[in-house]
Design an enzyme around this catalytic site. Structure first.
Site, short mmCIF file in Angstrom:
data_model
loop_
_atom_site.label_atom_id
_atom_site.label_comp_id
_atom_site.label_asym_id
_atom_site.label_seq_id
_atom_site.Cartn_x
_atom_site.Cartn_y
_atom_site.Cartn_z
N HIS A 1 -58.66 65.60 19.03
CA HIS A 1 -58.40 64.24 18.52
C HIS A 1 -57.02 63.76 18.99
O HIS A 1 -56.88 62.64 19.50
CB HIS A 1 -58.49 64.25 16.99
CG HIS A 1 -58.15 62.95 16.34
ND1 HIS A 1 -59.10 62.04 15.95
CD2 HIS A 1 -56.96 62.39 16.02
CE1 HIS A 1 -58.52 60.99 15.41
NE2 HIS A 1 -57.21 61.19 15.44
N GLU A 2 -56.01 64.60 18.82
CA GLU A 2 -54.66 64.20 19.21
C GLU A 2 -54.48 64.18 20.73
O GLU A 2 -53.74 63.35 21.27
CB GLU A 2 -53.63 65.14 18.57
CG GLU A 2 -53.64 65.14 17.05
CD GLU A 2 -53.42 63.76 16.45
OE1 GLU A 2 -52.77 62.91 17.09
OE2 GLU A 2 -53.92 63.52 15.34
N HIS B 1 -55.38 60.89 22.11
CA HIS B 1 -54.28 59.94 21.93
C HIS B 1 -53.23 60.12 23.02
O HIS B 1 -52.81 59.16 23.68
CB HIS B 1 -53.59 60.16 20.58
CG HIS B 1 -54.37 59.72 19.39
ND1 HIS B 1 -54.97 58.49 19.30
CD2 HIS B 1 -54.63 60.35 18.21
CE1 HIS B 1 -55.57 58.37 18.12
NE2 HIS B 1 -55.38 59.49 17.44
N ASP C 1 -56.91 55.46 16.81
CA ASP C 1 -57.74 55.87 15.67
C ASP C 1 -58.81 54.83 15.37
O ASP C 1 -58.59 53.62 15.50
CB ASP C 1 -56.87 56.07 14.43
CG ASP C 1 -56.02 57.33 14.51
OD1 ASP C 1 -56.53 58.34 15.05
OD2 ASP C 1 -54.86 57.32 14.06
#
EC number: 3.4.-.-
Length: 943
Positions: A164-165, A168, A175
């Protein structure tokens, strides 16, 4: 300048050719994360020196990345995985089974592991300071997140969180949830939960358990105590950027699963594009193809590296070019300041010099006392040679000889290379530099310094600086002040509070005030420098009125410096200094003030200045950033000013903003930004940032900005609600600054080519509007946005073009043919001012609309975008797409589905009752008339 312009491309071509030839042998040195054959190499995870030694931390990091690699591989449809990872172990950890670092340092890490400095909270997050599709700055994990297995209930497994990170950080997606807007009204006038994809299911939960949706909605507001709990068992496979913790979620939202109506950052920052669309548009996916169906990625390999002794060598140019424009004097002043104050204790320092040949001036000396520092200062060059030729490679060769005498290798050492000479043979030592494992910080003096000098820094992960030939510039001292050990221990580093200089007339004064705030004060140094023989008359007043004079300062008449060390912790408050030019001619007087943290439990306020790209071609603008924070908390409402110095011409100052508009992507994240495009000449530009903050206004943000992994409050499983432990808050810890504060930091240098001679044509359009919002009230739509400028985010645009459509695809792909809104009476305001525009949308809201999933339904959703135009008809890029629901019933709140069905049933029943009553009345009336007619007929017969 002309000769440089001709020779430059030829030299650059040779340099690039050499790089290509070396690339296969040395692909990853100093180059950050690289993607090769579907695998990421060079990922650097750094543990902060403040983190206590714990071997479980290392093993858990390895487990996290190993799990993440396979999860990422499947999520990207067999495209990418993690191959080679380095974990930087703090020098404070005692185990000795680690390799020595090369160019790795905490400040270059992609992932950092550190605490919040006293606050409680464990949200993993990524600091994103640029727009959609752009890389972020770093991923942050707390040690507790990596060690406490109980947290996986709320965040999901660590490997899933890492992916998830990573999305980014690497691909610039955002998000898909929104804690501030947990629900929204969709195009069918229905209340929906903010989620992606919409197929993820769950129930509303009130304070006492499950409850109907309408019990949580009060006039469009979400009732306190209500939440939406997701089912632990799902069929939905997307999306990782929404809720990676769900076991069914194994992919990113794509065009078919993405929820474009959800009010989240992904939709706002990426113009409603899906995460997968943005990811597949990245350069990673342009150069990688799916692996075959039977092949699995190899497990990641890990290297544990640790810094050894800190070793620095100054490699200084002493050619005849250094005699020009006080270059040698500026070098002496800055190098003395660095050796006496900046370089940390226990560091080994050596000195080499060069013209056409190299020379060792001082072998390595370890700094253990003030006398060691003075001894090293005595080896600094005091004169220049008669030779004009410069051989940077010769100087570096001697520098390597110096540092290699300690351990036989240059691994982990630092070279500070200062030169003003042009050297076309700089590429000859490139193989040696790359294989050395050393980091090279370069400082270029004047306009004739070798054009490829910065490549040595770029390829070894070093900093790049430029010192213009401006008499009152403090750029040399600023550059040396920025060079730290790179350990990430902010409590040990010198922090620059002041750096200024002026050309002062005879018997005139340079007078100013510098603030020493509560978080600093240890090892506070006031440095004064001048140009001519004899120091100026110095007066310094502390906040209590105590006076320091010239004779209180330690003076070096050879280098023309005077310094004052404040014993203990300097008194917080305003310190006022006055420098009186007692010389008979104009001269440059300069002041620099540095200090260290006063309390090991309270991190000091810091500023880090940098640019998005350090080389560009006109008319591309430079995006300047200043990261202002205390620990990890953003400092808000600061006055941040960038000063840009070209090779020739006057410096330019520019106010940086944290308003979420123009170059600034996220509002109130402590990263102040601005476009810079006032290019005077081709060549190098130096950047410095000043930060001042008043004590009368709010300083610290109450939360940590960034793209956080979602913490799930609980799940439902087999009809039972299972709540997780409440998420710990990350409230700030620390008192407000009583005195405000001031900070200064060099932002290094950047170079610009292609600047036209003479007046520039207007080639700079207004900047893209990135914060357009739409709100509907009754039958009107109100738009708001931050005004762009005539040129990017400066000045005043001429007009706006607003268009709307019921079709997202139409406004995305064919903006010019969407419905035009009349803005003839709307003149743009000055850049940075908030614009508000209300109009009645003349558009049908009742026709069927084609949806991405192929279905049609009655749509009440409208999409709006805007662009600005300047006086020369240059247009900005099209803004983010705002959207709103237009209600059919005026003056009414949205009706929840169950209430709507009840109301519909009641109205239907009432209608049927009315019809029955009407039938009875009509029948009764008809029968009565018939009776009367019969009676009349019978009466006639009787007569």
């Amino acid at each position: 300048m002309t000769q440089r312009g001709i020779a430059g491309p030829v030299c650059n071509l040779k340099f690039v050719t050499l790089l290509v030839a070396l690339s296969s042998e040395l692909p990853f040195l100093g180059a950050g994360v690289q993607l090769q054959d579907n695998g990421y190499n060079g990922l650097l995870i750094a543990i902060n020196p403040q983190v206590p030694e714990n071997q479980n931390l290392i093993s858990n990091i390895k487990e996290m990345i190993t799990e993440a690699s396979l999860y990422l591989f499947n999520a990207t449809k067999r495209r990418v995985f993690f191959r080679d990872i380095k974990i930087l172990i703090p020098a404070t950890w005692k185990a000795n089974n680690y390799s020595k670092i090369k160019q790795e340092s905490y400040e270059k890490a992609n992932v950092i592991v550190t605490d919040w400095h006293g606050a409680h909270g464990d949200d993993p997050y990524t600091l994103q300071y640029r727009g959609c599709g752009k890389e972020g700055k770093y991923i942050h994990f707390t040690p507790n997140f990596l060690l406490n297995d109980n947290l996986t209930a709320g965040y999901g497994s660590r490997g899933r969180v890492f992916v998830h990170e990573w999305a980014h950080l690497r691909w610039g997606v955002f998000d898909e949830y929104n804690n501030d807007k947990p629900f929204y009204i969709n195009g069918r006038n229905q209340i929906k939960v903010t989620r992606c994809s919409s197929d993820i299911t769950g129930i509303f939960v009130c304070e006492k358990g499950p409850c109907p949706q309408e019990n949580c909605i009060i006039s469009k507001l979400f009732k306190e105590g209500c939440t939406f709990i997701y089912n632990s068992t799902q069929n939905a496979t997307a999306s990782i950027m929404f809720m990676q913790s769900l076991s069914s979620v194994v992919e990113f939202c794509n065009a078919s699963t993405h929820n474009q109506e959800a009010p989240n950052l992904q939709n706002r920052m990426c113009s409603l594009r899906s995460a997968w669309d943005v990811i597949t548009d990245s350069t990673d996916f342009h150069h990688s193809f799916p692996m075959n169906e039977t092949e699995l990625p190899p497990p990641p390999t890990f290297s544990l590296v640790q810094a050894g002794d800190k070793v620095v060598c100054l490699v200084l140019d002493v050619s005849s070019k250094m005699a020009e424009a006080d270059r040698l004097l500026q070098l002496q002043q800055a190098a003395e300041f660095y050796l006496m104050q900046i370089v940390e204790i226990h560091t080994f320092v050596g000195i080499a010099s060069f013209d056409s040949k190299g020379e060792i001036r001082a072998q390595l000396h370890q700094i253990n006392s003030n006398d060691d520092r003075k001894l090293l200062v005595s080896y600094l060059p005091t004169t220049v040679s008669a030779k004009t030729e410069v051989s940077i490679c010769s100087g570096l060769k001697k520098g390597f000889e110096v540092v290699e005498k300690l351990n036989g290798k240059a691994y982990g050492t630092v070279m500070v290379l200062v030169t003003s000479g042009e050297d076309k043979l700089i590429g000859n030592c490139l193989p040696t530099v790359l294989s050395s494992g050393a980091t090279i910080h370069s400082i270029a003096l004047g306009s004739s310094a070798a054009p490829n000098l910065e490549e040595l820094s770029h390829l070894t992960g070093g900093l790049k600086f430029f010192v213009p030939d401006i008499s009152n510039s403090n750029s040399m001292i600023d550059a040396f002040s920025r060079i730290s050990s790179g350990t990430g221990d902010v409590f040990q580093q010198h922090i620059q509070l002041e750096s200024t200089g002026e050309n002062v007339k005879p018997q005139h004064q340079l007078k100013n005030t510098v603030t020493v705030d509560n978080t600093v004060g240890n090892d506070t140094i006031f440095l004064v420098t001048w140009q001519t023989s004899g120091p100026p008359e110095i007066m310094l007043f502390d906040p209590d009125g105590r006076k320091y004079y010239t004779n209180n300062f330690i003076t070096n008449l050879t280098f023309r410096t005077a310094s004052l060390w404040i014993p203990g912790t300097a008194k917080p408050g305003h310190w006022t200094y006055t420098l009186n030019n007692t010389h008979h001619s104009l001269q440059a007087l300069k002041v620099a003030v540095t200090s260290r943290a006063s309390n090991s439990a309270v991190p000091p306020a810091t500023v880090e200045a940098f640019v998005e790209r350090d080389s560009l071609h006109f008319p591309q603008p430079v995006m300047i950033y200043a990261n202002v924070r205390q620990g990890f908390y953003p400092i808000l409402n600061a006055t941040v000013t960038a000063t840009v110095e070209p090779e020739t011409g006057d410096p330019v100052t520019l106010r940086l903003l944290d308003d979420g508009a123009g170059a600034d992507v996220i509002k109130n994240d402590g990263i102040y930004s601005r476009y810079f495009f006032s290019f005077a000449v081709n060549g190098r530009y130096s950047l410095k940032v000043h930060v001042n903050h008043s004590p009368s206004i709010s300083t610290l943000a109450h939360s940590i900005p960034g793209s956080h992994a979602m913490y799930v409050p609980g799940y439902t499983a087999n009809g039972n609600i299972q709540m997780n432990a409440p998420r710990k808050s990350v409230g700030r810890n620390g008192e407000e600054q009583k005195w405000g504060f001031s900070r200064v930091s060099s932002g290094g240098s950047f170079s610009v080519l292609g600047v036209p001679a003479g007046p520039h044509p207007d080639v700079f359009p207004p900047c893209k509007i990135i914060d357009l919002e739409a709100v509907n009230v009754e039958k009107e739509l109100t738009l708001s946005w931050t005004a762009p400028g005539e040129d990017f985010d400066q000045g005043q645009a001429t007009s706006y073009e607003i268009r709307m459509s019921k079709s997202l695809k139409n406004i995305q792909d064919d903006f010019n043919n969407a419905i035009l809104v009349n803005t003839s009476k709307r003149n743009p305001q000055q850049a940075g001012i908030r614009e508000i525009f209300t109009f009645s949308p003349q558009i049908s809201t009742n026709g069927p609309e084609h949806q991405p999933n192929g279905e049609t339904h009655e749509s009440h959703r409208i999409y709006v975008a805007i662009r600005a135009m300047d006086r020369n008809s240059l247009k900005s890029a099209i803004s983010n797409i705002a959207q709103a629901s237009l209600f059919t019933p005026p003056n009414s709140d949205p009706v929840p589905a169950r209430d709507y069905l009840i109301l519909k049933g009641v109205l239907t029943a009432m209608g049927l009752i009315g019809i029955i009553c009407l039938i009875i009345v009509v029948t009764h009336h008809t029968l009565n008339r018939k009776k009367r007619a019969d009676k009349k007929e019978n009466g006639t017969k009787l007569l």
